[in-house]
Design a protein around this motif. Structure first.
Motif, mmCIF file in Angstrom:
data_model
loop_
_atom_site.group_PDB
_atom_site.id
_atom_site.type_symbol
_atom_site.label_atom_id
_atom_site.label_comp_id
_atom_site.label_asym_id
_atom_site.label_seq_id
_atom_site.Cartn_x
_atom_site.Cartn_y
_atom_site.Cartn_z
ATOM 1 N N PRO A 66 -11.598 -17.546 -7.683
ATOM 2 C CA PRO A 66 -12.981 -17.533 -7.227
ATOM 3 C C PRO A 66 -13.896 -16.793 -8.203
ATOM 4 O O PRO A 66 -13.436 -16.003 -9.027
ATOM 5 N N SER A 67 -15.189 -17.062 -8.060
ATOM 6 C CA SER A 67 -16.168 -16.427 -8.932
ATOM 7 C C SER A 67 -16.429 -15.005 -8.462
ATOM 8 O O SER A 67 -16.789 -14.772 -7.313
ATOM 9 N N LEU A 68 -16.217 -14.046 -9.357
ATOM 10 C CA LEU A 68 -16.507 -12.653 -9.044
ATOM 11 C C LEU A 68 -16.515 -11.842 -10.328
ATOM 12 O O LEU A 68 -15.958 -12.246 -11.353
ATOM 13 N N TRP A 69 -17.202 -10.691 -10.262
ATOM 14 C CA TRP A 69 -17.097 -9.677 -11.307
ATOM 15 C C TRP A 69 -16.104 -8.642 -10.816
ATOM 16 O O TRP A 69 -16.131 -8.248 -9.655
ATOM 17 N N TYR A 70 -15.184 -8.209 -11.710
ATOM 18 C CA TYR A 70 -14.075 -7.339 -11.310
ATOM 19 C C TYR A 70 -13.946 -6.207 -12.314
ATOM 20 O O TYR A 70 -13.912 -6.433 -13.530
ATOM 21 N N ALA A 71 -13.896 -4.969 -11.823
ATOM 22 C CA ALA A 71 -13.841 -3.805 -12.696
ATOM 23 C C ALA A 71 -12.476 -3.669 -13.359
ATOM 24 O O ALA A 71 -11.448 -4.067 -12.794
ATOM 25 N N ASN A 72 -12.471 -3.079 -14.532
ATOM 26 C CA ASN A 72 -11.230 -2.878 -15.275
ATOM 27 C C ASN A 72 -10.471 -1.631 -14.826
ATOM 28 O O ASN A 72 -9.268 -1.523 -15.080
ATOM 29 N N GLU A 73 -11.156 -0.690 -14.179
ATOM 30 C CA GLU A 73 -10.565 0.608 -13.876
ATOM 31 C C GLU A 73 -10.648 0.897 -12.381
ATOM 32 O O GLU A 73 -11.498 0.334 -11.679
#
Length: 252
Positions: A21-28
């Motif tokens: 799905p479309s989303l922004w996801y943090a690396n930390e």
């Protein structure tokens, strides 16, 4: 069109856009101030914040634990009809004399929607505080920040294709109810686990009759939370609903 929050010059943690799905996801991993830090992105991009949680070293994986192909849409449902149907199903599954004591003062007949809470002052501030408290207490292990492109936060579950409650209801039905709780109680979706949901509540019930009415809705929405954690629905209303600005639901 989905806007990449990284291109907006906002004070966000390092992260990247994902698809399907479309989303922004943090690396930390998230910090106690992370949920509050995401709010400007909602205003700038229309993407709603949520914390995505790694439960017992099992993180949400976008190809295994999510399912975009079998979700109904909350626009197609009415919240009271959804809750009444889920209530009736649970009553049919637990039709015995002992259960009558468990659900008292209610009967097997759906009691209807609870009245709205007091006017909501700032639901976002409540959500930021609840998120910080849960992170501080270690109750969101491995949580990372997410931003989801939805019109309203209640639809996050459906937009992700979240399947944590698949043994009870698809996420389109759950989002329908969450929309109603947004309107009546100032709810915000704070965190998603593999099979658990944490929400904040800016205007929770303040009297026992109000808490009982809301507890009936919770019982329909997520019977496991009530039946497997409390002896009676009255006990759940007193300990899990009355004045509580954090509601949590889990599905076995």
């Amino acid at each position: 069109m989905v806007i990449n929050p990284n291109a907006l010059g906002l004070d966000l943690p390092p992260g990247a856009m994902r698809v399907q799905p479309s989303l922004w996801y943090a690396n930390e991993p998230a910090q106690p101030n992370t949920w509050a830090r995401l709010l400007p992105a909602r205003e700038a991009s229309g993407m709603h914040p949520v914390l995505l949680v790694n439960d017992e070293d099992r993180s949400l994986t976008w190809d295994r634990d999510l399912d975009l192909d079998h979700m109904s849409h909350p626009d197609d449902h009415d919240p009271e009809e959804v809750l009444a149907s889920l209530w009736d199903y649970d009553m049919e599954e637990n039709e015995d004399e002992e259960d009558a004591d468990t659900i008292a003062p209610f009967t097997a007949e759906w009691p209807g929607l609870a009245p709205a809470g007091e006017p909501v002052a700032d639901a976002d501030a409540t959500a930021a505080r609840v998120a910080a408290e849960l992170l501080d207490a270690g109750r969101l292990p491995g949580a990372r920040a997410g931003l989801i492109p939805v019109r309203r936060g209640a639809d996050i579950l459906t937009a992700l294709g979240w399947t944590g409650a698949c043994n009870h209801a698809d996420s389109g039905l759950l989002s329908t109810v969450l929309r109603s709780w947004e309107d009546r109680f100032g709810l915000r979706v704070v965190a998603l686990h593999f099979d658990r949901l944490d929400v904040s509540v800016a205007a929770p019930p303040r009297t026992m009759p109000e808490a009982l009415a809301v507890a009936a809705e919770h019982h329909a929405f997520c019977p496991d939370t009530v039946r497997q954690g409390y002896d009676t629905i009255r006990e759940y209303a007193a300990e899990g609903v009355l004045g509580k600005q954090h509601w949590t639901f889990w599905w076995d």
